[in-house]
Scaffold this motif. Structure first.
Motif, mmCIF file in Angstrom:
data_model
loop_
_atom_site.group_PDB
_atom_site.id
_atom_site.type_symbol
_atom_site.label_atom_id
_atom_site.label_comp_id
_atom_site.label_asym_id
_atom_site.label_seq_id
_atom_site.Cartn_x
_atom_site.Cartn_y
_atom_site.Cartn_z
ATOM 1 N N PRO A 122 0.886 -1.290 -0.163
ATOM 2 C CA PRO A 122 0.301 0.212 0.557
ATOM 3 C C PRO A 122 0.493 1.316 0.375
ATOM 4 O O PRO A 122 2.112 1.298 0.343
ATOM 5 C CB PRO A 122 -1.121 0.305 0.921
ATOM 6 N N ILE A 123 0.344 2.467 -0.414
ATOM 7 C CA ILE A 123 0.548 3.924 -0.609
ATOM 8 C C ILE A 123 0.304 4.365 0.428
ATOM 9 O O ILE A 123 -1.149 5.029 0.954
ATOM 10 C CB ILE A 123 0.422 4.619 -2.197
ATOM 11 N N THR A 124 1.177 4.544 1.640
ATOM 12 C CA THR A 124 1.201 5.533 2.397
ATOM 13 C C THR A 124 1.199 6.998 2.766
ATOM 14 O O THR A 124 1.066 8.098 2.203
ATOM 15 C CB THR A 124 1.740 4.954 4.092
ATOM 16 N N PRO A 125 0.553 7.862 3.147
ATOM 17 C CA PRO A 125 0.637 9.256 3.278
ATOM 18 C C PRO A 125 1.997 10.048 3.097
ATOM 19 O O PRO A 125 3.047 9.297 4.054
ATOM 20 C CB PRO A 125 0.290 9.511 4.544
ATOM 21 N N ALA B 50 -4.228 4.807 7.997
ATOM 22 C CA ALA B 50 -3.229 6.198 8.507
ATOM 23 C C ALA B 50 -3.921 7.592 7.243
ATOM 24 O O ALA B 50 -3.816 8.231 7.962
ATOM 25 C CB ALA B 50 -1.936 5.731 8.361
ATOM 26 N N TRP B 51 -4.435 6.808 6.412
ATOM 27 C CA TRP B 51 -5.025 7.740 5.098
ATOM 28 C C TRP B 51 -6.725 8.573 6.227
ATOM 29 O O TRP B 51 -6.602 9.611 5.676
ATOM 30 C CB TRP B 51 -5.778 7.290 3.920
ATOM 31 N N ASP B 60 -1.232 18.435 -3.180
ATOM 32 C CA ASP B 60 -1.361 17.532 -5.176
ATOM 33 C C ASP B 60 -0.932 15.823 -4.858
ATOM 34 O O ASP B 60 -1.344 15.132 -4.931
ATOM 35 C CB ASP B 60 -1.010 18.324 -6.008
ATOM 36 N N ASP B 61 0.570 16.054 -3.949
ATOM 37 C CA ASP B 61 1.062 14.990 -3.411
ATOM 38 C C ASP B 61 -0.088 14.155 -2.955
ATOM 39 O O ASP B 61 -0.109 12.659 -3.307
ATOM 40 C CB ASP B 61 2.748 15.418 -2.883
ATOM 41 N N ALA B 66 -2.614 8.861 -2.761
ATOM 42 C CA ALA B 66 -4.448 8.676 -2.288
ATOM 43 C C ALA B 66 -5.077 7.740 -3.646
ATOM 44 O O ALA B 66 -5.711 6.631 -3.113
ATOM 45 C CB ALA B 66 -5.408 9.542 -1.333
ATOM 46 N N THR B 67 -4.558 8.289 -4.402
ATOM 47 C CA THR B 67 -5.014 7.839 -5.935
ATOM 48 C C THR B 67 -4.842 6.659 -6.301
ATOM 49 O O THR B 67 -5.066 5.022 -6.364
ATOM 50 C CB THR B 67 -5.252 8.375 -7.064
#
Lengths: 125, 260
Positions: A122-125, B50-51, B60-61, B66-67
């Motif tokens: 997963p891509i985290t913040p 976390a999101w 934007d980043d 998130a996308t």
């Protein structure tokens, strides 16, 4: 007399391209600015910087030689700028620096030649 | 004297010692495969928390990351669902084979009973009508007897004929009892010949036939189900490219924004 183009002139096309995705792009006329591209389909974004080298005579303030295009892909000099020009997507300077940071912090972006599978990690913040 | 033990019986070990209990009843899916998915899903859930803890996306980043997170969730969903379908298929195929084998027999039995029921219903109806006619006549006769007995009782009363009076009262009571019996509802059912079968009876069901759609609509216009149908029809037209929504009376257009 040949005067060196200003930063604004050199980046004019790039600035317009940021707000107009349909701007005309000539194949053999790369433009200065910040870009991203992929080396393979679905591969990670790679930062690309196009600049111009200008030799300016300090006495006259004019160009002492022709302007030379320079290209760096992921910070490494790239000679075949015409070959990659049509694949470059214009991005802002801030996004360009963020891309460097992302490539450092997101493991999936480490290999330029491997398509990314976002379902693996997963891509985290 | 005990039966002799043969050499084979001495050597052959017990079956339970060779294989563990339940070895012939494996789980219906791969535990290992599922465990792998559970691990990955758990990791994604932690990342999703976390999101969500951010409450808002400000850059934007973050929006682009998130996308990518959503793309990852969708990709993993597709993987898990593909595995689910593959694990389920043998069981579905087996279920279909059972259905294919049994259903023709069930269909035959049901159709046979459905074809026979109208014959019984017709018989019950015919018999009930005859019974009702017979009872109607019996009731009429009994009422007439009761009336005659009433008259006889009155006459006996006037003539002080106690014997006749008692007889007349008794006759009247008997006639009234007969009339009551004759007026009882007719049985409309058929029982079992053997005692083992269920009783079959006829029943009437009622349904409405719409003769005037506009009148019926006006009657039910405030019903929630009617509002739902109208909303569905209007929404379909509002979304259709070839429909002029300005021609639909009585609606307004609402827009909802969602990420896709």
């Amino acid at each position: 007399m040949r005067y060196a183009r200003s930063i604004e002139e050199l980046h004019q096309w790039h600035q317009e391209a940021l707000s107009n995705p349909d701007i005309e792009r000539h194949e053999i006329e790369p433009q200065c600015g910040w870009y991203k591209m992929r080396r393979v389909k679905l591969g990670p974004w790679v930062p690309v910087l196009i600049t111009v080298e200008q030799d300016i005579d300090p006495d006259t303030g004019q160009l002492a030689d022709d302007e030379r295009m320079r290209c760096e892909v992921d910070g490494i000099n790239e000679d075949k700028i015409e070959e990659i020009w049509s694949h470059l997507k214009p991005i802002s300077e801030a996004a360009f620096h963020q891309l460097f940071e992302n490539r450092r912090s997101i493991p999936a972006m480490k290999d330029d030649y491997t398509p990314i599978n976002l379902a693996l990690t997963p891509i985290t913040p | 004297m005990n039966a002799p033990i043969t050499p084979d019986e001495k050597i052959k070990p017990k079956q339970a010692e060779l294989a563990g209990l339940g070895h012939n009843n494996p789980p219906p899916f791969s535990q290992e495969k599922l465990a792998g998915f559970v691990e990955r899903v758990t990791e994604f859930m932690k990342a999703n928390k976390a999101w969500l803890d951010l409450k808002q996306i400000e850059t934007d980043d973050h929006a682009e990351k998130a996308t990518d997170m959503i793309a990852g969730l969708r990709g993993l969903y597709k993987e898990v669902d593909t595995a689910r379908k593959a694990e389920k298929k043998p069981h579905d195929d087996a279920g279909k084979a059972v259905q294919a084998a049994y259903t023709p027999q069930l269909d035959k039995l049901k159709t046979a009973a459905d074809k026979l029921k109208p014959l019984i219903a017709s018989y019950i109806d015919k018999k009930a009508k005859a019974e009702e006619e017979k009872k109607r006549k019996e009731e009429a006769e009994a009422r007439e007897k009761a009336r005659l007995a009433e008259e006889a009782a009155k006459k006996a009363e006037e003539e002080n004929d106690v014997g006749a009076l008692v007889e007349a009262e008794a006759a009247k009571k008997a006639a009234e009892k007969e009339a009551k019996k004759a007026s009882a509802p007719v049985k409309k059912s058929v029982g079992s010949a053997t005692g083992a079968g269920r009783t079959i009876s006829t029943r009437k069901s009622r349904h409405a036939v719409v003769e005037n759609p506009l009148q019926v609509f006006m009657y039910y216009r405030d019903h929630p189900d009617v509002i739902d149908v109208l909303t569905r029809l209007a929404t379909a037209d509002v979304r259709a490219k070839d429909v002029d929504e300005t021609k639909i009376p009585g609606i307004s257009i609402a827009e909802k924004v969602s990420a896709a």
